[in-house]
Enzyme design. Structure first.
Site, PDB file in Angstrom:
ATOM      1  N   ASP A 582       0.754  -1.253   0.000  1.00  0.00           N
ATOM      2  CA  ASP A 582       0.000   0.000   0.000  1.00  0.00           C
ATOM      3  C   ASP A 582       0.788   1.309   0.000  1.00  0.00           C
ATOM      4  O   ASP A 582       0.800   2.039  -0.962  1.00  0.00           O
ATOM      5  CB  ASP A 582      -0.948   0.008   1.207  1.00  0.00           C
ATOM      6  CG  ASP A 582      -1.855  -1.208   1.237  1.00  0.00           C
ATOM      7  OD1 ASP A 582      -1.631  -2.143   0.443  1.00  0.00           O
ATOM      8  OD2 ASP A 582      -2.779  -1.237   2.050  1.00  0.00           O
ATOM      9  N   GLU A 817      -0.197  -9.484  12.454  1.00  0.00           N
ATOM     10  CA  GLU A 817      -0.144  -9.006  11.067  1.00  0.00           C
ATOM     11  C   GLU A 817       1.272  -8.584  10.671  1.00  0.00           C
ATOM     12  O   GLU A 817       1.752  -8.874   9.590  1.00  0.00           O
ATOM     13  CB  GLU A 817      -1.100  -7.821  10.918  1.00  0.00           C
ATOM     14  CG  GLU A 817      -1.207  -7.290   9.504  1.00  0.00           C
ATOM     15  CD  GLU A 817      -2.228  -6.148   9.413  1.00  0.00           C
ATOM     16  OE1 GLU A 817      -2.723  -5.687  10.461  1.00  0.00           O
ATOM     17  OE2 GLU A 817      -2.520  -5.716   8.288  1.00  0.00           O
TER      18      GLU A 817
END
Ligand SMILES: *[C@@H]1O[C@H](CO)[C@@H](O)[C@H](O)[C@H]1NC(C)=O
Ligand SMILES: *[C@@H]1O[C@H](CO)[C@@H](O)[C@H](O)[C@H]1NC(C)=O
Ligand SMILES: *[C@@H]1O[C@H](CO)[C@@H](O)[C@H](O)[C@H]1NC(C)=O
Length: 847
Positions: A582, A817
């Site tokens: 991203d 994560e």
């Protein structure tokens, strides 16, 4: 969309005819009229026909363009329409797949409903739903929280599938503050509808001296268009649910009475209370709300003043055909254990009901098989790992398998020909998910990594998953990268997150697991594998073409991630969501001539795998070889992507890193009373140095791609340079793994907007570290001057990664994560047993 288009087309036609004929009527004024059709009128008539034909063709063509994006590729499906039927894949018919489209409907804050803590459904697209909710009783809360969906806000100490083989059984442990819930699930084949399954749910107090009272709610629900339910009672107690469903036939869910396991405990006489709820749910996403509304407060016993919540019996409105939602509540002092036993009507000659001893025996034999297979595949005992480490690895794998879901629905998509988003065709998707509570849906590039692990464990599951994904390809060779299936998901979600655009790609990571899987399929010589490959190959060709053509850069043999937005004012560096990384810094000013080194490497990898597949299938492979040779040519690569100034591989584009986020200044002539308006506005990007065309000088994961995907020549001095850079603690090296960008980078740790904290700008990500280990492993086995060096780095990096992920798991109960590059602490969503579970392959040294 197409209906609206059809309605408009004739209207346009009529209008033209009307206008022309009106002019015809006025023809008295025209000079050439004398009773017969004059040549001029004939000419006009002909012109009208031509114009109409052109218009019709034009509108048809427009419609065709609008429909391209939602036209499936004209090629056999890999997973045939009956591919999920219980007669075709009985082993995977029932599972813990609880995040269905019905459950996507109402959540206001997240895009899709997370997975249930414990639920069971089948791969019928209208499957009945079975699941567990629970609630602590006699607390001072009004009402106490009811657990159902995985939710980080519940702050459970942990919830982990300790063992789950993806097909036959699963054992999960859920830790509340005062007690632990164990959910065990096992299947037994038989009949034509996927056989039987049973679940045993045990509530165990952490401290036997502390009295805890808990209610367990087990429910059955289905949509009345597809079947019916009928509760059965014995002496006023709900003991089973009989039902029928179009894809399951007759079935029974038995819920035998639990036995008091502890008659007298700590002076409290054990009590077990039973109640039930027989009701109607208009929408199956509202099961929890409906249940809460069905609760009433009663006295527990004379001595207790705290409230006790119990279900209120039968509540079926008159105007519905009957109940479709049945819940059994059991409330008791801990510990207690309940069983639910699902029996398929077409399973005629079962030896044993899956209950009590036979349940225990079957679970035990499944566990033993799991343990033996785990060792056979990963060899962790043999490698000398401790019992705790091995259990951690088993949990990582099991959570990946236990997170697999079965979805049905369509995504919202849009091409440049669509003024509004349109529905993709409805389709099933069987897929793993990155995170049960937070990303409970399919993500294209994650899934390639997931299947590196899954294919090692059970290649049939991987083939099923990959087949479902590749079947989502449209005629352009495009696969939407996020799968948000179900109409319901969208209403509440801003469209920029939901709508998938066909200009936008995502790394083709399926080529990573496909390398091994295809080899295996070719060797297996099985008819089913042959059929699979036959359907797969034309689709992969199309997929490759999509990348090779739509993601081209301006210069020959360069590539760029399309879909970056140059018009944004608030982002420090415009996002490149397509790349998967991203906010990783790219050229600050997106242009069509920028070039992205990671994409080039992904396509090089894809070309190489395509060559191998084509060759082994006896197909035309030369052009893949040529493309692969070209894209892995180090001279050309260096020319396009090596920054000699920074001594690193880089993107190239219109770039400056001298940018900053600032509050916009109020206009000088503004009235003071308007000032506050400006206080509320977000910071915007201010460019302090004008951008120039140059190499993008951020150093991090993207710079490593030619190395990560093993494209750098083993003799290249650039390999030496890369090894120095990754081991430099001021750049990427940490004691916990490689951080995403260099500590020296101007973008290190920076917010991308006022509200978006750094994501791929510092933290340690496990998928990229896995690729790095794989590359180091490769360079330490092929001949070259840096072989020994690669081996040393490999050993240290692997040790650091495994030790830290394990340590954080022991400390926090979760796999995360990503990991903080300064402290090693787990960050972001959790449990995140998508690609972070690749730690198992790191331990096993499978690359
Ligand atoms: C499933 O469909 C295929 C054709 O797509 C057919 O050959 C096969 O017999 C079907 N299997 C079953 C069990 O219906
Ligand atoms: C694969 O199957 C075919 C027949 O279907 C047979 O002729 C061939 O020998 C088999 N190959 C291997 C490697 O088993
Ligand atoms: C990929 O695209 C290039 C043109 O950019 C073309 O020359 C090459 O043949 C293509 N490769 C394949 C395998 O189609």
């Amino acid at each position: 969309m197409s209906k609206a288009g059809l309605r408009q087309r004739p209207r346009g036609k009529e209008k033209d005819m009307y206008e022309v004929s009106k002019r015809d009527k006025d023809e008295e004024k025209w000079p050439y009229t004398n009773g017969q059709l004059d040549p001029f009128a004939k000419a006009i008539g002909a012109a009208v026909v031509i114009v109409m034909t052109i218009l019709i063709t034009y509108f048809r063509y427009q419609q065709y363009l609008r429909d391209i994006i939602i036209t499936p590729v004209d090629s056999h499906l890999i997973i045939p329409a009956n591919g999920s039927w219980p007669t075709v894949t009985p082993d995977r018919f029932w599972g813990t797949y609880r995040h269905s489209k019905e459950e996507l409907k109402t959540d206001m804050t997240t895009i899709a409903r997370p997975q249930a803590y414990f639920g069971v459904k089948s791969r019928s697209k209208t499957s009945p739903l079975f699941g567990l909710m629970w609630m602590s009783q006699l607390t001072n809360q009004m009402p106490p929280p009811l657990r159902h969906w995985c939710d980080q806000g519940d702050r459970l100490e942990s919830y982990v599938w300790l063992k789950h083989d993806g097909e036959n059984f699963g054992v999960q442990e859920i830790k509340e503050k005062l007690f632990t819930i164990k959910t065990e699930f096992v299947k037994q084949p038989g009949g034509d509808h996927g056989g039987d399954w049973s679940a045993r749910i045990s509530f165990i107090p952490k401290d036997p001296a502390v009295s805890v009272v808990v209610s367990s709610f087990f429910y059955t629900a289905l949509d009345q268009d597809n079947g019916w339910l009928e509760p059965k009672f014995t002496k006023g107690r709900l003991t089973s649910v009989h039902g029928w469903h179009e894809d399951l036939g007759n079935f029974d869910l038995q819920m035998p009475n639990i036995e008091a396991t502890n008659e007298v405990k700590a002076g409290v006489k054990s009590q077990i209370k039973h109640s039930y709820f027989v009701s109607h749910a208009k929408q199956l996403d509202q099961l929890k709300d409906i249940l809460v509304n069905g609760l009433k407060v009663e006295a527990w016993d004379k001595g207790r003043t705290q409230p006790y919540f119990t279900l209120s019996g039968r509540r079926v409105p008159r105007d519905v055909p009957g109940p479709n939602y049945v819940v059994k509540q059991v409330t008791a002092h801990l510990p207690f254990t309940m069983e639910v036993i699902y029996q398929s009507g077409s399973f005629l000659y079962r030896q044993d009901q899956l209950s009590k001893e036979s349940f225990s025996t079957l679970i035990r034999s499944n566990e033993e098989e799991f343990d033996a297979k785990f060792e056979k595949v990963f060899h962790l005992e043999q490698r000398g790992y401790s019992l705790n480490e091995i259990n951690f690895a088993k949990a990582a794998l099991s959570n990946m398998l236990g997170g697999i879901g079965y979805f049905y629905g369509s995504s919202l998509v849009q091409s440049r020909y669509n003024t509004e988003p349109v529905n993709y065709w409805e389709a099933p998707l069987y897929t793993a998910v990155p995170s049960r509570p937070f990303f409970p849906r399919g993500f294209l590039w994650d899934e390639g990594f997931h299947n590196m692990l899954i294919s090692m464990w059970n290649s049939e599951i991987s083939k099923d998953i990959i087949g479902h994904w590749i079947d989502l390809m449209n005629t352009e060779g495009w696969i939407p990268r996020e799968q948000i299936l179900g109409v319901e998901a969208r209403a509440k979600v801003p469209s920029e997150f939901v709508v998938q655009r066909n200009t936008n790609a995502n790394p083709p990571t399926f080529f990573l697991p496909l390398q091994g899987l295809i080899k295996e399929m070719i060797q297996s010589n099985k008819t089913s594998d042959k059929a699979y490959l036959k359907a797969l190959y034309p689709r992969l060709k199309r997929w490759f073409d999509y990348y090779n053509t739509t993601q081209k850069g301006d210069l020959p043999f360069t590539y760029r991630w399309h879909g970056r937005d140059s018009s944004l004012t608030k982002q420090l560096n415009p996002l490149t969501l397509t790349s998967g990384l991203d906010d990783y810094p790219r050229a600050s000013h997106p242009t069509t001539d920028e070039r992205h080194v990671d994409l080039r490497c992904w396509i090089a990898l894809a070309a190489g795998v395509m060559r191998d597949i084509a060759r082994s299938l006896g197909q035309e492979w030369q052009k893949y070889e040529d493309t692969h040779d070209l894209l892995t040519d180090n001279k050309l690569l260096d020319k396009l992507h090596w920054s000699s100034k920074a001594q690193q591989y880089s993107d190239w584009g219109l770039h400056t890193d001298n940018v900053r986020l600032e509050k916009p200044k109020p206009p000088a002539n503004q009235h003071p009373s308007q000032r506050h308006q400006h206080m509320d506005t977000d910071k915007i990007r201010v460019v302090l140095t004008e951008p120039t065309k140059q190499f993008v000088n951020a150093f991090g994961y993207v710079s490593l791609f030619p190395f990560l995907l093993k494209i750098v020549d083993a003799n290249s001095p650039k390999l030496d340079r890369i090894l120095s850079d990754i081991t430099d603690p001021t750049k990427l090296w940490t004691d916990f793994g490689l951080r995403s960008i260099s500590r020296n980078s101007k973008f290190y740790g920076r917010f991308n907007t006022e509200h978006d904290p750094p994501y791929w700008r510092g933290p340690i990500w496990i998928n990229m570290n896995y690729l790095c280990l794989s590359a180091l492993h490769h360079y330490s086995t092929v001949d070259g001057p840096y072989r020994e060096r690669a081996r040393t780095v490999y050993t240290n990096l692997r040790k650091n990664l495994v030790a830290n992920i394990f340590k954080e798991y022991e400390k926090t109960g979760y796999i995360w994560e990503n990991y903080n590059d300064k402290t090693g602490e787990g960050k972001g969503s959790h449990p995140f047993t998508g690609w972070s579970a690749l730690v198992v392959l790191m331990m096993a040294e499978i690359f």
